[in-house]
Design a protein around this motif. Structure first.
Motif, PDB file in Angstrom:
ATOM      1  N   GLY A  95       0.806  -1.220   0.000  1.00 42.33           N
ATOM      2  CA  GLY A  95       0.000   0.000   0.000  1.00 42.33           C
ATOM      3  C   GLY A  95       0.841   1.273   0.000  1.00 42.33           C
ATOM      4  O   GLY A  95       2.078   1.226   0.027  1.00 42.33           O
ATOM      5  N   THR A  96       0.127   2.390  -0.036  1.00 40.80           N
ATOM      6  CA  THR A  96       0.776   3.709  -0.155  1.00 40.80           C
ATOM      7  C   THR A  96       0.075   4.701   0.767  1.00 40.80           C
ATOM      8  O   THR A  96      -1.138   4.609   0.969  1.00 40.80           O
ATOM      9  N   LEU A  97       0.856   5.624   1.304  1.00 35.57           N
ATOM     10  CA  LEU A  97       0.292   6.718   2.094  1.00 35.57           C
ATOM     11  C   LEU A  97       0.714   8.034   1.439  1.00 35.57           C
ATOM     12  O   LEU A  97       1.906   8.317   1.327  1.00 35.57           O
ATOM     13  N   ALA A  98      -0.273   8.806   0.979  1.00 39.20           N
ATOM     14  CA  ALA A  98       0.013  10.126   0.388  1.00 39.20           C
ATOM     15  C   ALA A  98      -0.320  11.161   1.442  1.00 39.20           C
ATOM     16  O   ALA A  98      -1.439  11.165   1.969  1.00 39.20           O
ATOM     17  N   VAL A  99       0.637  12.021   1.787  1.00 42.35           N
ATOM     18  CA  VAL A  99       0.411  12.937   2.915  1.00 42.35           C
ATOM     19  C   VAL A  99       0.532  14.393   2.486  1.00 42.35           C
ATOM     20  O   VAL A  99       1.071  14.716   1.426  1.00 42.35           O
ATOM     21  N   ALA A 100       0.030  15.267   3.372  1.00 37.27           N
ATOM     22  CA  ALA A 100       0.068  16.715   3.128  1.00 37.27           C
ATOM     23  C   ALA A 100       0.823  17.396   4.255  1.00 37.27           C
ATOM     24  O   ALA A 100       0.653  17.043   5.425  1.00 37.27           O
ATOM     25  N   LEU A 101       1.656  18.388   3.872  1.00 39.55           N
ATOM     26  CA  LEU A 101       2.464  19.083   4.876  1.00 39.55           C
ATOM     27  C   LEU A 101       1.915  20.457   5.233  1.00 39.55           C
ATOM     28  O   LEU A 101       2.217  20.992   6.294  1.00 39.55           O
ATOM     29  N   ASP A 102       1.163  21.053   4.315  1.00 38.45           N
ATOM     30  CA  ASP A 102       0.614  22.374   4.630  1.00 38.45           C
ATOM     31  C   ASP A 102      -0.794  22.493   4.046  1.00 38.45           C
ATOM     32  O   ASP A 102      -1.320  21.538   3.455  1.00 38.45           O
ATOM     33  N   ALA A 103      -1.386  23.667   4.191  1.00 38.74           N
ATOM     34  CA  ALA A 103      -2.791  23.825   3.790  1.00 38.74           C
ATOM     35  C   ALA A 103      -2.967  23.605   2.288  1.00 38.74           C
ATOM     36  O   ALA A 103      -3.952  23.008   1.842  1.00 38.74           O
ATOM     37  N   LEU A 247      10.310   2.711   7.002  1.00 42.00           N
ATOM     38  CA  LEU A 247       8.947   2.941   6.504  1.00 42.00           C
ATOM     39  C   LEU A 247       8.387   1.584   6.126  1.00 42.00           C
ATOM     40  O   LEU A 247       9.131   0.726   5.637  1.00 42.00           O
ATOM     41  N   SER A 248       7.077   1.396   6.306  1.00 44.25           N
ATOM     42  CA  SER A 248       6.529   0.079   5.978  1.00 44.25           C
ATOM     43  C   SER A 248       5.777   0.078   4.655  1.00 44.25           C
ATOM     44  O   SER A 248       5.364  -0.971   4.182  1.00 44.25           O
ATOM     45  N   ARG A 249       5.565   1.236   4.071  1.00 46.47           N
ATOM     46  CA  ARG A 249       4.845   1.348   2.784  1.00 46.47           C
ATOM     47  C   ARG A 249       5.409   2.543   2.030  1.00 46.47           C
ATOM     48  O   ARG A 249       6.164   3.347   2.590  1.00 46.47           O
ATOM     49  N   THR A 250       4.999   2.713   0.780  1.00 54.54           N
ATOM     50  CA  THR A 250       5.393   3.893   0.018  1.00 54.54           C
ATOM     51  C   THR A 250       4.754   5.127   0.645  1.00 54.54           C
ATOM     52  O   THR A 250       3.564   5.126   0.958  1.00 54.54           O
ATOM     53  N   VAL A 251       5.571   6.162   0.828  1.00 53.34           N
ATOM     54  CA  VAL A 251       5.076   7.435   1.369  1.00 53.34           C
ATOM     55  C   VAL A 251       5.338   8.498   0.315  1.00 53.34           C
ATOM     56  O   VAL A 251       6.423   8.547  -0.264  1.00 53.34           O
ATOM     57  N   ARG A 252       4.349   9.328   0.028  1.00 44.53           N
ATOM     58  CA  ARG A 252       4.535  10.325  -1.015  1.00 44.53           C
ATOM     59  C   ARG A 252       3.791  11.608  -0.668  1.00 44.53           C
ATOM     60  O   ARG A 252       2.905  11.618   0.191  1.00 44.53           O
ATOM     61  N   ALA A 253       4.159  12.668  -1.364  1.00 41.06           N
ATOM     62  CA  ALA A 253       3.503  13.960  -1.145  1.00 41.06           C
ATOM     63  C   ALA A 253       3.774  14.844  -2.342  1.00 41.06           C
ATOM     64  O   ALA A 253       4.672  14.582  -3.148  1.00 41.06           O
ATOM     65  N   VAL A 254       2.980  15.912  -2.434  1.00 43.52           N
ATOM     66  CA  VAL A 254       3.308  16.991  -3.360  1.00 43.52           C
ATOM     67  C   VAL A 254       3.809  18.133  -2.478  1.00 43.52           C
ATOM     68  O   VAL A 254       3.063  18.638  -1.637  1.00 43.52           O
TER      69      VAL A 254
END
Ligand code: GLY
Length: 394
Positions: A95-103, A247-254
């Motif tokens: 699986g993958t977790l796509a995260v956000a750092l700011d608004a 990390l246990s999965r793919t982590v990504r962000a824009v």
């Protein structure tokens, strides 16, 4: 056809050319692949994310269907390939977790989530705290994220190596060399002339040269694939055993408008990618590219600064005008294309092999690939008149 002609000549021995060759050989065809370094190409750089859901973009709903179909085929494809080659390709259903750092990032992710839901895809919105519970190495500032349990990963280098072996075991001839010119006999593709002057004759030709696919001499303009290179710089770090699991999965962000992703492999490799640069054939690894990737990755996962940086590399994605691949027969008899996979070459490997093998055996483009025919970029016309010197049948 001369005695040493093959049924099929595949020009390009990256993962797309190899999977085409392997699947065609399994269907009983005599297949040759020509490439200076079979198993090389963009797969040596790619991170190997199978990101049909997290890389969904507006306007790419048709491509989504093909991406999901290939993702669905991955487990059985891997099983078959590992058995045929005796090698592992490190497929991880993590699986993958796509995260956000700011608004702004958060708004972008919310938009993606809406698009995914409208497309009937599974993804779950998480708070920052829930993201960190899943991946404790994430920065404290993570504001939220999307858990996508269906976007997995594979090691593209292992995939390429396994395909080389599977091809050899299936009787595919891997010819090391440069194809310089398409051989056209009458109004039909009939092989290729190599840089050393040798001609490889074939009943059918598949052009699978990645970003170089548009540069083979002798391909008539009407069927020349409109493919351009899009540069990606990628880093490889190593997670020492004492830090595992990092990390246990793919982590990504824009981050500030640029994609960054971290792909952890079972063996401790951590792949950080990727820039996306329209710079022609340039494959220089730049200080700026490396800096931006490390800066953005560090904002997501501050602990990466402790890890050894083991490799920096740049590759070229083969990009078509609509970001989707060109699959199947062209208007030049005997010439098919398997190129233009852009960001999805690794993901689309299984379906590409199946589709091209069907085309080579039956001449029919299967239903799942009908929207990806090269004809979508060709003006309506009759049979192609080759503008190059025509060779007469021997
Ligand atoms: N699919 C990831 C990339 O092309 O960077």
């Amino acid at each position: 056809m001369s005695k040493d002609a093959s049924d099929v000549l595949v020009v390009g021995g990256g993962i797309i050319g190899l999977v085409t060759a392997w699947r065609a050989a399994q269907r009983g065809l005599r297949v040759r692949v020509v490439d200076p370094r079979p198993g090389g190409g963009a797969a040596q750089v790619a991170a190997g994310m199978l990101a049909a859901v997290t890389e969904l973009h507006h306007g790419e709903q048709t491509l989504l269907g093909l991406n999901l179909e290939s993702a669905r085929r991955y487990p059985s494809f891997v099983g078959e390939l590992e058995e045929a080659s005796g090698q592992t390709v490190d497929y991880r259903a993590c699986g993958t977790l796509a995260v956000a750092l700011d608004a702004d990032d958060r708004a972008h992710l919310r938009e993606l989530h809406t698009l995914q839901q409208r497309s009937g895809l599974e993804s779950v919105w998480l708070t920052g705290r829930e993201c960190r519970r899943l991946e404790p190495m994430l920065a404290a500032g993570v504001r939220g994220g999307l858990r996508v349990d269906g976007d997995h990963q594979v090691d593209p280098r292992r995939l390429a190596a396994a395909l080389v072996t599977a091809c050899e075991r299936a009787g595919v001839e891997l010819r090391r060399g440069w194809a310089e010119r398409l051989k056209v006999v009458g109004d039909r593709a009939a092989g290729a002339v190599l840089a050393d002057g040798m001609t490889l004759a074939a009943g059918q030709v598949v052009l699978a040269g990645g970003s170089l696919s548009g540069r083979l001499a002798g391909v008539p303009d009407e069927v020349r694939p409109p493919v351009r290179p899009v540069k990606g710089q990628v880093l490889r770090l190593t997670v020492p055993p004492a830090y595992a699991p990092f990390l246990s999965r793919t982590v990504r962000a824009v981050v500030r408008g640029s994609q960054v992703y971290l792909v952890p492999r079972a063996g401790g490799e951590l792949v950080v990618g990727a820039t996306s640069e329209e710079l022609g054939w340039d494959t220089t690894v730049t200080a700026g590219g490396v800096y931006e990737l490390l800066r953005d990755a560090h904002e997501l996962v501050p602990g990466i600064t402790e890890l050894p940086l083991t490799e920096t590399r740049a590759g070229l994605r083969p990009c078509s005008p609509d970001n989707a691949p060109l699959l199947g027969p062209t208007a030049l008899d005997g010439l098919s294309l398997a190129t233009g996979h852009h960001r999805n070459g690794v993901l689309l490997t299984p379906v590409t092999g199946d589709v091209l093998a069907e085309v080579l055996v039956s001449g029919e483009l299967p239903p799942e690939a009908r929207d990806f025919s090269p004809s979508r970029f060709s003006p309506p016309q009759g049979p192609v008149q080759s503008s190059v010197r025509l060779e007469q049948p021997a």
